[in-house]
Design a protein around this motif. Structure first.
Motif, PDB file in Angstrom:
ATOM      1  N   LEU A 165       1.088  -1.476   0.450  1.00  0.00           N
ATOM      2  CA  LEU A 165      -0.032  -0.137   0.244  1.00  0.00           C
ATOM      3  C   LEU A 165       0.836   1.486   0.022  1.00  0.00           C
ATOM      4  N   ASP A 166       0.390   2.459  -0.520  1.00  0.00           N
ATOM      5  CA  ASP A 166       1.641   3.342  -0.341  1.00  0.00           C
ATOM      6  C   ASP A 166       1.784   4.205   1.156  1.00  0.00           C
ATOM      7  N   PRO A 167       2.859   4.698   1.043  1.00  0.00           N
ATOM      8  CA  PRO A 167       3.060   4.684   2.718  1.00  0.00           C
ATOM      9  C   PRO A 167       3.198   5.897   3.434  1.00  0.00           C
ATOM     10  N   GLN A 168       1.704   6.734   2.834  1.00  0.00           N
ATOM     11  CA  GLN A 168       1.126   7.466   4.225  1.00  0.00           C
ATOM     12  C   GLN A 168       0.061   7.260   3.673  1.00  0.00           C
ATOM     13  N   THR A 169      -0.434   6.311   3.503  1.00  0.00           N
ATOM     14  CA  THR A 169      -2.171   5.651   4.005  1.00  0.00           C
ATOM     15  C   THR A 169      -1.601   5.778   6.080  1.00  0.00           C
ATOM     16  N   ILE A 170      -2.928   6.083   5.987  1.00  0.00           N
ATOM     17  CA  ILE A 170      -3.157   6.314   7.733  1.00  0.00           C
ATOM     18  C   ILE A 170      -3.922   5.332   8.221  1.00  0.00           C
ATOM     19  N   ILE A 171      -2.502   4.016   9.426  1.00  0.00           N
ATOM     20  CA  ILE A 171      -3.551   3.319   9.744  1.00  0.00           C
ATOM     21  C   ILE A 171      -4.164   4.193  11.510  1.00  0.00           C
ATOM     22  N   ALA A 172      -5.699   3.480  11.284  1.00  0.00           N
ATOM     23  CA  ALA A 172      -6.325   3.718  11.863  1.00  0.00           C
ATOM     24  C   ALA A 172      -6.517   2.344  12.873  1.00  0.00           C
ATOM     25  N   PRO A 173      -5.942   2.638  14.312  1.00  0.00           N
ATOM     26  CA  PRO A 173      -5.928   1.278  15.186  1.00  0.00           C
ATOM     27  C   PRO A 173      -7.457   1.153  15.865  1.00  0.00           C
ATOM     28  N   ALA A 174      -7.806  -0.266  16.174  1.00  0.00           N
ATOM     29  CA  ALA A 174      -8.952  -0.059  17.043  1.00  0.00           C
ATOM     30  C   ALA A 174      -8.682   0.006  18.449  1.00  0.00           C
ATOM     31  N   HIS A 175      -7.604   0.292  18.614  1.00  0.00           N
ATOM     32  CA  HIS A 175      -6.622   0.880  20.225  1.00  0.00           C
ATOM     33  C   HIS A 175      -5.676   1.328  20.395  1.00  0.00           C
ATOM     34  N   TRP A 176      -5.081   2.092  21.539  1.00  0.00           N
ATOM     35  CA  TRP A 176      -3.258   2.586  21.967  1.00  0.00           C
ATOM     36  C   TRP A 176      -3.667   1.928  23.564  1.00  0.00           C
ATOM     37  N   SER A 177      -2.321   1.916  23.997  1.00  0.00           N
ATOM     38  CA  SER A 177      -1.674   1.626  24.864  1.00  0.00           C
ATOM     39  C   SER A 177      -1.075   2.161  26.086  1.00  0.00           C
ATOM     40  N   SER A 178      -1.125   3.653  25.407  1.00  0.00           N
ATOM     41  CA  SER A 178      -0.381   4.803  26.055  1.00  0.00           C
ATOM     42  C   SER A 178      -0.917   6.076  25.759  1.00  0.00           C
ATOM     43  N   SER A 179      -0.695   7.431  26.728  1.00  0.00           N
ATOM     44  CA  SER A 179      -1.253   8.510  26.374  1.00  0.00           C
ATOM     45  C   SER A 179      -0.008   8.782  25.267  1.00  0.00           C
ATOM     46  N   ASP A 180       1.015   8.269  25.347  1.00  0.00           N
ATOM     47  CA  ASP A 180       2.198   9.049  24.279  1.00  0.00           C
ATOM     48  C   ASP A 180       1.783   8.134  22.888  1.00  0.00           C
ATOM     49  N   GLU A 181       0.672   7.522  22.491  1.00  0.00           N
ATOM     50  CA  GLU A 181       0.518   7.613  21.369  1.00  0.00           C
ATOM     51  C   GLU A 181      -0.445   8.497  20.619  1.00  0.00           C
ATOM     52  N   ILE A 182      -1.236   9.193  21.358  1.00  0.00           N
ATOM     53  CA  ILE A 182      -2.023  10.758  21.273  1.00  0.00           C
ATOM     54  C   ILE A 182      -1.030  11.727  19.927  1.00  0.00           C
ATOM     55  N   ASN A 183      -1.135  11.739  19.158  1.00  0.00           N
ATOM     56  CA  ASN A 183      -0.652  12.839  18.309  1.00  0.00           C
ATOM     57  C   ASN A 183      -1.396  14.506  18.955  1.00  0.00           C
ATOM     58  N   SER A 184      -0.617  15.272  18.371  1.00  0.00           N
ATOM     59  CA  SER A 184      -0.878  17.224  18.787  1.00  0.00           C
ATOM     60  C   SER A 184      -2.469  17.191  18.665  1.00  0.00           C
ATOM     61  N   GLU A 185      -2.863  16.400  17.321  1.00  0.00           N
ATOM     62  CA  GLU A 185      -4.139  16.748  16.821  1.00  0.00           C
ATOM     63  C   GLU A 185      -5.225  15.872  17.993  1.00  0.00           C
ATOM     64  N   GLY A 186      -4.376  15.192  18.447  1.00  0.00           N
ATOM     65  CA  GLY A 186      -5.765  14.449  19.631  1.00  0.00           C
ATOM     66  C   GLY A 186      -6.097  13.448  18.622  1.00  0.00           C
ATOM     67  N   LEU A 187      -5.509  12.584  18.186  1.00  0.00           N
ATOM     68  CA  LEU A 187      -5.893  11.048  17.449  1.00  0.00           C
ATOM     69  C   LEU A 187      -4.640  10.170  17.531  1.00  0.00           C
ATOM     70  N   VAL A 188      -5.310   8.789  17.273  1.00  0.00           N
ATOM     71  CA  VAL A 188      -5.049   7.963  17.630  1.00  0.00           C
ATOM     72  C   VAL A 188      -4.499   7.664  16.272  1.00  0.00           C
ATOM     73  N   VAL A 189      -3.837   7.394  15.669  1.00  0.00           N
ATOM     74  CA  VAL A 189      -2.761   7.009  13.865  1.00  0.00           C
ATOM     75  C   VAL A 189      -2.015   7.525  13.856  1.00  0.00           C
ATOM     76  N   THR A 190      -1.236   6.664  12.919  1.00  0.00           N
ATOM     77  CA  THR A 190       0.394   6.760  12.303  1.00  0.00           C
ATOM     78  C   THR A 190       0.268   6.253  11.039  1.00  0.00           C
ATOM     79  N   THR A 191       0.984   6.245  10.674  1.00  0.00           N
ATOM     80  CA  THR A 191       1.432   6.075   8.596  1.00  0.00           C
ATOM     81  C   THR A 191       1.941   4.266   8.655  1.00  0.00           C
ATOM     82  N   LEU A 192       1.377   4.357   7.511  1.00  0.00           N
ATOM     83  CA  LEU A 192       2.260   2.889   7.291  1.00  0.00           C
ATOM     84  C   LEU A 192       4.075   3.234   6.931  1.00  0.00           C
ATOM     85  N   GLU A 193       3.797   4.440   6.088  1.00  0.00           N
ATOM     86  CA  GLU A 193       5.589   4.223   6.820  1.00  0.00           C
ATOM     87  C   GLU A 193       5.876   4.183   7.819  1.00  0.00           C
TER      88      GLU A 193
END
Length: 379
Positions: A284-312
């Motif tokens: 898949l495109d490396p810039q695909t946004i990965i949106a999971p079903a969980h987070w494990s710690s508060s530092d996984e929440i980004n500055s926009e308040g979202l729990v997401v990362t990219t495939l890259e």
């Protein structure tokens, strides 16, 4: 009369860093089973309510001005807050206590997607669980991995003039009770759950999504395409939204992988997880946004308040750069902590195999998720 704070107000105050302290007056076992957590750490003390009243003046003096007092339903905490107020210390009681906090769902939009599709991530801070509404305003939407509190999804759909057309569970969840079957039945829409996770038979109305199936949201250029990603469970599916966002269930997280042992097939599913990640996700495109079903710690929440990362970012992780399957399997399987004892029961409920009384369901549906393998994705 004591001052109070609603769960939603508390959620935002935690994010703002304006909560000085929590004083949790529940018993120790209740406190350890489900603590109040948010996007930032908050200093927390656990002092059972009977001990607070044994040393009222001392506990009042130890408590910071503006602290939030927490109990199960909000009654004991309000009484403590009133007594502290009489002693000159202003604190607030959490309205509805941890029962209300456990039901809280907060939508945060994932922005920057190709129009007209919109995706909202619903955060359930009590369990660090994530669910989603994907739709086109004025047309149709789908609800993915819903909790037992359907009203926030329905309110958002109504706000944007969207009709719910499908309800999807990416897999049979082990950490919380799904609201999917009930919500789909109430709305009279199709429900989708992988039958492989139920032993091949789903005992309630269900249309399994085959690899490559498309859910039309009403505009020709907007598609939600299913993708089979076994690993966390045998039947896990992901949903690729407009080639921009992948709702990946528990396959990968911002900093971790879905544990493969919850169905008793740890080594087999670890191999499936390796193949899913390398054969299905890597192309898949490396810039695909990965949106999971969980987070494990508060530092996984980004500055926009979202729990997401990219495939890259996922593929810069040390563990996922591991090309040797057996080494990958060994690292995952040998690092797994014991799963909570309730997880087998929760899976049976979500698979439609058992139907405990509602009060037992409520008990099963508390406590933080433990669906990530302990071997994190090192940066």
């Amino acid at each position: 009369m004591a001052e109070t704070v609603t769960p939603l107000e508390l959620f935002h105050e935690i994010a703002d860093g304006s909560v000085p302290e929590f004083l949790d007056v529940r018993n120790l076992d209740e406190f350890e089973a489900s603590r109040i957590e948010g996007s930032r750490p908050v200093p927390t003390r656990n002092v059972p309510v009977y001990r607070v009243f044994e040393d009222l003046e001392e506990e009042c003096a130890r408590t910071l001005e503006g602290a939030v007092v927490i109990c199960g339903q909000g009654n004991g905490s309000e009484l403590v807050a009133e007594e502290f107020g009489d002693l000159g210390r202003t604190v607030r009681s959490l309205e509805g206590g941890t029962d209300a906090w456990n039901r809280l769902l907060v939508p945060v939009e994932i922005t920057g997607l190709p129009a007209p599709v919109q995706v909202w991530q619903f955060q359930r801070p009590a369990k660090a669980c994530l669910s989603y509404v994907v739709g086109v305003p004025g047309e149709r939407c789908i609800i993915v991995d819903p909790t037992r509190q359907p009203q926030p999804y329905l309110d958002l759909a109504a706000e944007h003039g969207m009709t719910v057309s499908h309800v999807v569970d990416t897999h049979v969840h082990a950490d919380h009770i799904s609201g999917g079957p009930f919500l789909a039945a109430e709305l009279g829409v199709e429900y989708h759950l992988p039958p492989e996770d139920c032993g091949g038979v789903v005992p309630f109305p269900n249309r399994p999504l085959a690899d490559g199936d498309v859910l039309d949201l009403g505009s020709a250029q907007v598609r939600v395409m299913s993708m089979h990603l076994p690993g966390h469970t045998p039947g896990t599916i992901a949903l690729l939204v407009s080639d921009a966002v992948l709702l990946v269930g528990d396959t990968v997280f911002v900093r971790g992988l879905g544990r493969p042992d919850l169905t008793g097939q740890a080594e087999e599913l670890a191999r499936d997880l390796f193949r899913s990640v390398h054969e299905r996700l890597r192309p898949l495109d490396p810039q695909t946004i990965i949106a999971p079903a969980h987070w494990s710690s508060s530092d996984e929440i980004n500055s926009e308040g979202l729990v997401v990362t990219t495939l890259e970012d996922v593929f810069t992780a040390t563990l996922l750069n591991q090309k040797a399957m057996e080494k990958f399997v060994e690292e995952i399987v040998t690092s797994l902590p014991a799963a909570p004892q309730t997880y087998d029961t929760i899976r049976l409920v979500n698979a439609g195999r058992i139907a405990p009384p509602e009060d037992e369901i409520d008990i099963l549906d508390v406590g933080r998720n433990q669906c990530a393998a302990s071997t994190s994705l090192s940066r």
